[in-house]
Each structure stands twice: as structure tokens, then as C-alpha cells.
Design a protein around this motif. Structure first.
Motif, PDB file in Angstrom:
ATOM      1  N   TYR A   1       9.948 -23.443 -49.204  1.00  0.00           N
ATOM      2  CA  TYR A   1       9.961 -23.825 -47.790  1.00  0.00           C
ATOM      3  C   TYR A   1       8.588 -24.269 -47.297  1.00  0.00           C
ATOM      4  O   TYR A   1       8.487 -24.968 -46.313  1.00  0.00           O
ATOM      5  CB  TYR A   1      10.544 -22.722 -46.901  1.00  0.00           C
ATOM      6  CG  TYR A   1       9.821 -21.398 -46.956  1.00  0.00           C
ATOM      7  CD1 TYR A   1      10.324 -20.346 -47.701  1.00  0.00           C
ATOM      8  CD2 TYR A   1       8.663 -21.195 -46.227  1.00  0.00           C
ATOM      9  CE1 TYR A   1       9.672 -19.132 -47.749  1.00  0.00           C
ATOM     10  CE2 TYR A   1       8.008 -19.987 -46.267  1.00  0.00           C
ATOM     11  CZ  TYR A   1       8.521 -18.960 -47.040  1.00  0.00           C
ATOM     12  OH  TYR A   1       7.874 -17.764 -47.081  1.00  0.00           O
ATOM     13  N   VAL A   2       7.519 -23.906 -48.016  1.00  0.00           N
ATOM     14  CA  VAL A   2       6.194 -24.382 -47.594  1.00  0.00           C
ATOM     15  C   VAL A   2       6.135 -25.895 -47.735  1.00  0.00           C
ATOM     16  O   VAL A   2       5.551 -26.602 -46.920  1.00  0.00           O
ATOM     17  CB  VAL A   2       5.093 -23.706 -48.420  1.00  0.00           C
ATOM     18  CG1 VAL A   2       3.734 -24.283 -48.056  1.00  0.00           C
ATOM     19  CG2 VAL A   2       5.093 -22.216 -48.185  1.00  0.00           C
ATOM     20  N   ARG A   3       6.805 -26.405 -48.776  1.00  0.00           N
ATOM     21  CA  ARG A   3       6.802 -27.852 -48.978  1.00  0.00           C
ATOM     22  C   ARG A   3       7.491 -28.572 -47.816  1.00  0.00           C
ATOM     23  O   ARG A   3       7.153 -29.699 -47.479  1.00  0.00           O
ATOM     24  CB  ARG A   3       7.497 -28.193 -50.299  1.00  0.00           C
ATOM     25  CG  ARG A   3       6.731 -29.238 -51.072  1.00  0.00           C
ATOM     26  CD  ARG A   3       7.398 -29.620 -52.358  1.00  0.00           C
ATOM     27  NE  ARG A   3       7.913 -28.517 -53.101  1.00  0.00           N
ATOM     28  CZ  ARG A   3       7.331 -27.883 -54.116  1.00  0.00           C
ATOM     29  NH1 ARG A   3       6.260 -28.227 -54.538  1.00  0.00           N
ATOM     30  NH2 ARG A   3       7.835 -26.873 -54.721  1.00  0.00           N
ATOM     31  N   ASP A   4       8.461 -27.907 -47.206  1.00  0.00           N
ATOM     32  CA  ASP A   4       9.120 -28.531 -46.056  1.00  0.00           C
ATOM     33  C   ASP A   4       8.235 -28.475 -44.821  1.00  0.00           C
ATOM     34  O   ASP A   4       8.289 -29.339 -43.955  1.00  0.00           O
ATOM     35  CB  ASP A   4      10.441 -27.814 -45.761  1.00  0.00           C
ATOM     36  CG  ASP A   4      11.368 -27.884 -46.965  1.00  0.00           C
ATOM     37  OD1 ASP A   4      11.237 -28.874 -47.721  1.00  0.00           O
ATOM     38  OD2 ASP A   4      12.172 -26.965 -47.160  1.00  0.00           O
ATOM     39  N   LEU A   5       7.434 -27.427 -44.753  1.00  0.00           N
ATOM     40  CA  LEU A   5       6.588 -27.263 -43.567  1.00  0.00           C
ATOM     41  C   LEU A   5       5.403 -28.227 -43.575  1.00  0.00           C
ATOM     42  O   LEU A   5       5.012 -28.742 -42.544  1.00  0.00           O
ATOM     43  CB  LEU A   5       6.038 -25.839 -43.508  1.00  0.00           C
ATOM     44  CG  LEU A   5       6.985 -24.734 -43.081  1.00  0.00           C
ATOM     45  CD1 LEU A   5       6.309 -23.389 -43.230  1.00  0.00           C
ATOM     46  CD2 LEU A   5       7.390 -24.945 -41.632  1.00  0.00           C
ATOM     47  N   VAL A   6       4.829 -28.450 -44.751  1.00  0.00           N
ATOM     48  CA  VAL A   6       3.599 -29.231 -44.816  1.00  0.00           C
ATOM     49  C   VAL A   6       3.899 -30.643 -45.290  1.00  0.00           C
ATOM     50  O   VAL A   6       4.433 -30.846 -46.373  1.00  0.00           O
ATOM     51  CB  VAL A   6       2.589 -28.570 -45.788  1.00  0.00           C
ATOM     52  CG1 VAL A   6       1.298 -29.378 -45.831  1.00  0.00           C
ATOM     53  CG2 VAL A   6       2.319 -27.150 -45.379  1.00  0.00           C
TER      54      VAL A   6
END
Lengths: 162, 260
Positions: free
Chosen positions: B68-73
Motif C-alpha cells: 500500500y505504500v506504493r499506492d500512497l507515494v
């Protein structure tokens, strides 16, 4: 015998250094001159371009009273030995003329005049004995790590080294 | 709680300049326009016109595990394309250069995404995806009042010179002579790339800024410019940080802090 330090507020071009040296060698009392400054390498020492020649325009052979002198540094400071203080004013005038950006002129003690521990380590006791025997004016002229042949030039007039 | 960044303490011109550098909303004055290709040449990582080398396929084509970090950044463009990471490094003279290493580090962190920066006493390196780095170097690092051709050098290796006197033409000392002063035009020309490889033809980076202008835009406190001790607010902050760091190591009790 007195020593003078001349500290221009800018690093000097080779042409200015040449002019300056020629002018001060006109003075009678100047005995020896040490040029101090930033070394200019012949080749690049570090990085991807290691080994490429630098070809710095300020590293060149200058002409002091007819004697070619290889300038390996960008001159930033001169230590000059004078036999007496009679021509200090003329030295000051030369500086004023050639260094319009400002300079400091100080009288003091800047060069060593007898062998030190470094010399004992470098040459051994026999070597130091030899140094004591040789021309005293050569002591303190050279960085202990460099070779004398490449860093001292004798400018003949009444025996002057630089 | 809405947080209002203050960037830097101090009431002097220098402090204000530092705040202007760091504040991403401030547009620095554009002073010169150097072609993209020339900047590519000075950086020396690729030939102008050559394709960017990649180290991985574009992110869209990669089969990555869910995170989900990849979706955030949002990745920067170069990362999306998989370009390699390259660097540009600057050395700033102590004689009123517009920027200096710590100011650079903070500015980079405030203004740009996807950078890695390293601070040393005399030089400051910035690493980033190649395409983004080129754009940033041109648009911000070189074209604006963040740069001065004489007092700032683009130097990848052998950077020595920031603390030395200037030379007779007012340029910062450079043992490799990457740039020369053209006495006819009064411009500074780069004749080598940032590591010292000769360029085919010189790159003109424009005229050095006049001394008054430099004193106006500099971020360096100096006794012959604006001394740091003139800035009371800054001194209060610096002293506070210094005390806290010094005493912090000794596990101080509450009443020690009360006296600060």
C-alpha cells in the motif's frame, strides 16, 4: 638579515608572478624567495578521468632574469629574505603596483635556519652533518618531502635561489 | 493541527535568503538560460541526444508484489521509466557564494522529491534519477540566482578550493581548471566536464555576478558581510540546540532544562 611575507589577497596568475619576481630581483637586498601556493597537478588524480592531463594554463615555465623556472603552484604567498631593511619601501611599492586587489606585508620569521627533527628523520645524522656543512642558505628553502633539484632554482646575480 | 513551516530562524538578510531558498513557494530570480545540451555535457553522464540508460523496466510493466505504500507515494518520472541514478556535485566558495552545502541540503529536501543528498564541508552532491536530475539542474540549480559562475563550481572530483582566496579574475581556485575566465567577453567557460574530461567545445555559463549582487543574495554569514552575531534570534535558536544536544548526552534532570 630579515624575512618578509607577502600575502596577496588573490591567487596570482603565472604572468603576474613572473612580473613580480623579475621586479623584486632588481632589488639589491633580495637574497632568496620561496613561492608558496596551491599545487597544480599534471594529471587528474582521482575519479573517472584519472590519468587525463590537466593542462592548467597557470602551470608553466616562467622566465626570471633569464632563468627558466617551472611554476608548479598557483602562487599565493612569498617568503623573501632580505639582507637588511633598506629596501622595504620599494618592495611595498612593487606590491602596490602589481596587487591592486590588496596584499599584506609582514616582517617576521618564516623559514627555518637550522636542521630540525624532520631532517634527522629524513637524512640521518650523517645527512644532517652534511646539511650543516653545505650552504646555509639552502636550509628551509625546500619542503622536506620534495626533491631539491625540482624545487630550487638558482638565479645568478650574486647567488640567489628561489 | 495545521503546520506552518518556518524554514529558518533569524531577522537578517541572510536568514531571509535561506528561507527563500528553502520555501518551495518562492520562485528564485532567473538569471541565465543555458541550453539543456550544455548542461548534459558538463554533467558528463551521457552524450546529448543519447537515450537514457535504464536499470529496470518501466514500473507499469513490472510485476510487483502488492504494497500500500506504493499506492500512497507517486513515483517521480525517472523512476517510472526506470532510468539510472546519476549525480551532480557543487562546490561553493566562502566568498559570498549564493548557496552553501547545508543550505543546499535543506533546500533540496524542501523543494524536490526523489533526491538523495550528501553534505560535506566544501561540496554538496545530489543524486537522483538521471532525467529528473537534468531538468532540476537546469531549471533550478544553474539557471536561477542559486548559482554564480565564478563562486560556485560544478565539480565531481578534486573539489578543493571553497575555502581559498579567489584568483585574479575572481574565480574560485580549481586545480583541474574545469572553467576559465574569458577576458574578452567577461564570461565563464566550462572547458571540461565535472570530473575533468575535456569537452569538445567550451560551454558558456555566463557572466559572474557583481560583488554587490552576491552580497545581496548570499546565504553565508561573514564578518565582512553580515556577521552571524548580528542575528539575535538565530543565536537564541543555535544556543538552544547546542545546549540540548550537549546536556542530552548526560541524561539531565528536569530542573536543568528549566534554567535554559
Amino acid at each position: 638579515m630579515i624575512e618578509v611575507e607577502i600575502f596577496p589577497h588573490r591567487y596570482l596568475k603565472a604572468s603576474t608572478t613572473e612580473k613580480f619576481l623579475n621586479k623584486i630581483y632588481d632589488l639589491k637586498t633580495v637574497e632568496r624567495v620561496v613561492i608558496h601556493g596551491q599545487p597544480l597537478p599534471k594529471v587528474v588524480n582521482y575519479g573517472p578521468a584519472r590519468g587525463t592531463p590537466v593542462n592548467h594554463t597557470e602551470r608553466k615555465i616562467i622566465n626570471v632574469k633569464g632563468v627558466p623556472v617551472e611554476l608548479t603552484v598557483m602562487a599565493g604567498r612569498f617568503w623573501i629574505t632580505l639582507s637588511d631593511d633598506s629596501e622595504l619601501d620599494r618592495l611595498d611599492e612593487i606590491c602596490k603596483e602589481l596587487f591592486p586587489f590588496g596584499y599584506n606585508l609582514r616582517v617576521g620569521k618564516f623559514l627555518k635556519d637550522r636542521p630540525t627533527v624532520t631532517d634527522y628523520i629524513k637524512y640521518g645524522e650523517d645527512g644532517v652533518f652534511l646539511i650543516n656543512e653545505m650552504d646555509r642558505r639552502l636550509i628551509g628553502m625546500v619542503d622536506p618531502r620534495s626533491r631539491m633539484a625540482t624545487s630550487v632554482t638558482v638565479v645568478e646575480k650574486e647567488d640567489k635561489e628561489e | 493541527m495545521a503546520y506552518e513551516p518556518q524554514f529558518y530562524p533569524g531577522q537578517t538578510k541572510i536568514a531571509q535568503n535561506r528561507r527563500d531558498h528553502m520555501n518551495p513557494d518562492v520562485q528564485l530570480e532567473k538569471l541565465r538560460d543555458i541550453p539543456d545540451d550544455d548542461i548534459v555535457k558538463i554533467m558528463g553522464h551521457r552524450q546529448p541526444g543519447e537515450d537514457y540508460k535504464t536499470v529496470h523496466p518501466p514500473l507499469d510493466e513490472m510485476d510487483l508484489p502488492e504494497d500500500y505504500v506504493r499506492d500512497l507515494v507517486e513515483p517521480i518520472n525517472g523512476a517510472k521509466e526506470g532510468h539510472r541514478i546519476r549525480y551532480i556535485q557543487f562546490a561553493d566558495s566562502m566568498y559570498f557564494a549564493p548557496a552553501q552545502p547545508y543550505d543546499r541540503a535543506r533546500t533540496y529536501m524542501w523543494r524536490f522529491r526523489g533526491v538523495d543528498t550528501g553534505t560535506l564541508s566544501g561540496r554538496q552532491v545530489i543524486e537522483m534519477r538521471e532525467s529528473d536530475l537534468e531538468a532540476l539542474s537546469k531549471n533550478f540549480l544553474i539557471d536561477t540566482a542559486f548559482y554564480d559562475p565564478a563562486r560556485i563550481g560544478i565539480r565531481g572530483a578534486t573539489v578543493h578550493g571553497h575555502s581559498l582566496r579567489l584568483d585574479e579574475n575572481g574565480l574560485m581556485f580549481d586545480a583541474l581548471q574545469r572553467y576559465v575566465y574569458d577576458e574578452k567577453t567577461g564570461h565563464v567557460l566550462y572547458v571540461k566536464d565535472q570530473v575533468g574530461r575535456p569537452l569538445d567545445e567550451p560551454v558558456d555559463v555566463g557572466e559572474p555576478l557583481p560583488e554587490e549582487k552576491l552580497k545581496e543574495i548570499t546565504t553565508i554569514y561573514r564578518i565582512d558581510g553580515v556577521p552571524m552575531r548580528d542575528d539575535e534570534e538565530l543565536l537564541i535558536v543555535v544556543k538552544r540546540i547546542h545546549r540540548a544536544r550537549t546536556l542530552g548526552g548526560f541524561i539531565p534532570v528536569e530542573d536543568v532544562f528549566e534554567k535554559l
